[in-house]
Design a protein around this motif. Structure first.
Motif, mmCIF file in Angstrom:
data_model
loop_
_atom_site.group_PDB
_atom_site.id
_atom_site.type_symbol
_atom_site.label_atom_id
_atom_site.label_comp_id
_atom_site.label_asym_id
_atom_site.label_seq_id
_atom_site.Cartn_x
_atom_site.Cartn_y
_atom_site.Cartn_z
ATOM 1 N N GLU A 117 -12.549 42.469 -2.295
ATOM 2 C CA GLU A 117 -11.587 41.565 -2.220
ATOM 3 C C GLU A 117 -13.025 40.235 -2.530
ATOM 4 O O GLU A 117 -12.106 39.441 -3.423
ATOM 5 N N GLN A 121 -13.215 37.861 -6.809
ATOM 6 C CA GLN A 121 -12.742 36.116 -6.114
ATOM 7 C C GLN A 121 -13.905 35.566 -6.851
ATOM 8 O O GLN A 121 -13.716 34.674 -7.485
ATOM 9 N N ASP B 180 -3.841 30.742 -2.718
ATOM 10 C CA ASP B 180 -5.162 30.818 -3.246
ATOM 11 C C ASP B 180 -5.869 30.529 -3.898
ATOM 12 O O ASP B 180 -7.170 30.408 -3.727
ATOM 13 N N TYR B 185 -9.064 31.101 -2.253
ATOM 14 C CA TYR B 185 -9.149 32.194 -1.719
ATOM 15 C C TYR B 185 -9.424 32.833 0.182
ATOM 16 O O TYR B 185 -10.699 33.528 0.669
ATOM 17 N N ARG B 187 -7.356 33.339 2.009
ATOM 18 C CA ARG B 187 -6.757 34.151 2.861
ATOM 19 C C ARG B 187 -5.477 34.034 3.388
ATOM 20 O O ARG B 187 -4.574 34.728 4.445
#
Lengths: 353, 347
Positions: A117, A121, B180, B185, B187
């Motif tokens: 993940e 990103q 995001d 990001y 979460r």
């Protein structure tokens, strides 16, 4: 009153100082050229960097790489973060990325999802995962041929057993541990196909008491060598073996350690030790290898690197005389055949149906 | 001193005391407390990433806290929130990947499945308590272990002896590209909205409905409630079921928001047990639980930033434990404050 004001002023100055200081150092690291200012970091899974197992091994590898290249612990050099729960993997990886490390290791299969993940990103940072494969162009996956090291341990175990009963204590039933299991059984069979291997998965890597009761049951039923691949659960196996050896110095009980050289774990007193040998998984070797490639600008992103006997990724630890020279010769022989591919050790145990 | 002022002063003083003792611990072990607390602060409010992460951490704490608090208000001690959470997590993760439906049906279905799974897991101890007088503490603790290992076995069987379930479909996810990008990001996900709605729902059930009144009455005195014509047994079961549903929702937050799947767990998540502390901090009131969860979640997430300035995790855990210790022992501070104000009045 005056005193209080002074104290307040002092703390404000201190606070400002640290804040500004932090800003300064941040600028430094971003300014520096990545090529000659290589930095690396790792994030542990639930075990800490002192887990006497692969987290520790990885950290030792990073420290060694850092020292060899004249780096310092901290931002711009090398560092680690420890995770206390699975929800922290992601945050810790992101934190390391925010501190501008060039290469970030996620240690352990548990971190695979988090590495995937965060790597997606942050495509500009290089990541590496140990004990799992992650499919991303900026991730190098590191795997080991655990079965090869375990095979040699199986040969050693089959050579010292007198009862022809050998035990295997596994942690959780997952592919990594299955490879240890399969290789070990195969090694035992290569020496004597009549030996029975008693296999028990405890379902945990952190429960020494479970390891102890499992070992107790095995030893009681006549098993005299146990190979554990169960992290801290395996410490209980050592405890049980040491207690038996302390009670009866002539007892034929042996434990084979895992991941690191666990000779110290088996020390009963000055003269006796129950550790036969250890199947060392050289995470430190792999970490240094990947770090070196990354520093030279040849980071193996998107690739899966598999370390085995042939490239020193797996090895047996010094037995301190517990294994006879004759057996050592046999082991070396097998090691050569595995390394050059004459013997192929299976990764999976055939399930009885 | 007025009552209201004391109510605000007590938690504030407790937090400050906790931080002070924490500072001493850092000083004694050779770390800079100012730097440490700046790192803690920045770990909570530093930028959009940490704010998002803090909110994400708070979300399951709110629901776990509500679960414990609801049972508490009805005279039951639900230690099984952890197990109910795991079952909810598993159910939501399963529904999330096994079905392909439009988001408008899929997401509510997955959330509902989690609530149901949690409720079912709490129904068993509730039933045993109501029918056979088996103490719920023992049963719920044991149900935690059953939940952990059942979930692990199910995960291994549905993922074909792997260690995790497939990722949930987009249509069941609580996360969004908007959040995001906004929070880099972190979460963070929309689960916080569900958690906040649940705070209001719990308040509504307890304070505004006849059922809620009955549930509380059973909590105060079972015999009196029975004498007043209430069905004590069905109320006990209902209380456990609602509590379990909250816990299951906390699991849904992990499945549909933070992780997107469920992995074989080596041990408990700890959220369910922290929920007990959150409920106690919040005095078992819905809005109190919200505040307790904010404090707990913020400390927990912010402290992750402290190792970044070189303070070891172990010291960080001690400091966070100290802060919570002082907050939880707010009663001592309350007594001290009352003594002080009495002295002043005497003068």
């Amino acid at each position: 009153m005056k005193k209080r004001k002074f104290g307040l002023a002092l703390s404000v100055v201190l606070a400002a100082g640290t804040l500004l200081g932090a800003c300064g150092s941040k600028d430094d690291t971003t300014k520096g050229d990545k090529e000659d200012n290589f930095s690396l970091a790792m994030v542990t899974d639930l075990g800490g960097v002192d887990d006497k197992s692969f987290n520790q091994s990885a950290w030792e590898g990073i420290q060694k790489f850092g020292k060899d290249n004249g780096m310092k612990k901290g931002d711009g050099g090398y560092d680690y973060l420890q995770s206390a729960s699975s929800s922290e993997y992601n945050t810790n990886l992101t934190n390391m990325n925010r501190r501008n490390f060039d290469l970030i290791f996620g240690v352990g299969y548990l971190m695979a999802d988090a590495v995937k993940e965060v790597a997606d990103q942050k495509p500009d940072t290089n990541f590496s995962i140990i004990d799992a494969t992650v499919d991303a162009p900026n991730v190098a996956s590191i795997l080991f041929k655990e079965q090869e090291g375990a095979f040699l341990a199986g040969v050693a175990a089959a050579s010292v057993t007198k009862s022809n009963k050998i035990g295997f204590v596994g942690g959780i039933d997952i592919p990594v541990i299955n490879r240890f299991h399969a290789g070990f059984v195969e090694g035992v069979k290569a020496v004597n196909p009549d030996i029975k291997v008693d296999v028990q998965y405890t379902g945990a890597f952190d429960k020494a008491e479970l390891g102890k009761t499992t070992a107790n049951r095995m030893f009681t039923t006549g098993v005299d060598v146990i190979f554990h691949a169960a992290g801290a659960t395996g410490n209980g196996v050592f405890t049980e073996a040491k207690e038996r050896k302390a009670k009866d110095p002539n007892a034929n009980v042996w434990v084979i350690g895992v991941d690191a050289d666990q000779y110290k774990e088996g020390q009963v007193n000055d003269k006796t030790n129950v550790t036969l040998t250890s199947v060392m998984k050289r995470v430190d070797v792999a970490v240094q290898d990947v770090a070196k490639q990354a520093k030279e600008g040849k980071f193996p992103g998107g690739e899966t690197l598999v370390y085995g006997l042939s490239d020193n990724g797996m090895a047996l630890a010094d037995s301190h005389g517990a294994i006879s020279d004759e057996t050592m010769k046999k082991i070396d022989d097998f090691a050569k055949q595995i390394a050059d591919g004459t013997i192929k050790v299976p990764e999976k145990v055939e399930k009885k149906k | 001193m007025s009552n209201k002022l004391t109510n605000i002063l007590v938690p504030v003083i407790s937090v400050i005391l906790g931080l002070l003792v924490g500072a001493i611990v850092m000083l004694v072990s050779g770390y800079d407390p100012v730097q440490g607390y700046i790192a803690l602060w920045e770990g909570i409010f530093g930028d959009m990433f940490t704010i998002g992460g803090t909110i994400r951490q708070i979300t399951p704490y709110i629901l776990a806290g509500l679960a414990v608090a609801f049972a508490f208000r009805t005279g039951l001690f639900n230690i099984g929130v952890e197990g109910q959470l795991i079952m909810g997590w598993l159910a939501a993760a399963y529904v999330g990947y096994a079905f392909e439906l439009p988001a408008i049906i899929h997401l509510p279905l997955a959330i509902l499945a989690a609530a149901l799974a949690g409720a079912l897991w709490a129904f068993i101890p509730g039933l045993l308590k109501a029918k056979l007088q088996v103490h719920e503490v023992i049963v719920t603790i044991m149900m935690n272990y059953i939940a952990l290992h059942v979930a692990n076995a199910v995960i291994q069987s549905i993922s074909d002896s792997g260690e995790k379930t497939p990722m949930i479909h987009e249509s069941a996810s609580l996360r969004s590209t908007f959040l995001d990008t906004l929070t880099d990001y972190s979460r963070m996900h929309y689960g916080i909205v569900i958690a906040l709605i649940m705070v209001v729902i719990m308040w509504f059930i307890l304070e505004k409905t006849k059922r809620g009144f009955e549930l509380k009455a059973v909590g105060f005195n079972q015999n009196a409630s029975e004498y007043a014509g209430m069905n004590v047994k069905s109320n006990i079961i209902l209380a456990m079921v609602i509590s379990g549903a909250f816990a299951g929702l906390a699991g849904a937050m992990e499945a549909l928001g933070t992780f997107g799947n469920i992995t074989v767990q080596a041990g408990f998540t700890g959220i369910g047990f922290d929920g007990i502390a959150v409920a106690l901090l919040g005095a078992n009131a819905p809005f109190g639980v919200l505040l307790g969860a904010i404090l707990f979640g913020a400390l927990k997430f912010g402290s992750l930033n402290m190792p970044n300035v070189g303070i070891p995790v172990e010291i960080v855990s001690i400091i966070i434990a100290l802060v919570i210790f002082f907050v939880a022992s707010g009663y001592i501070i309350r007594v001290l404050l009352e003594r002080l104000s009495k002295k002043k009045e005497a003068k």
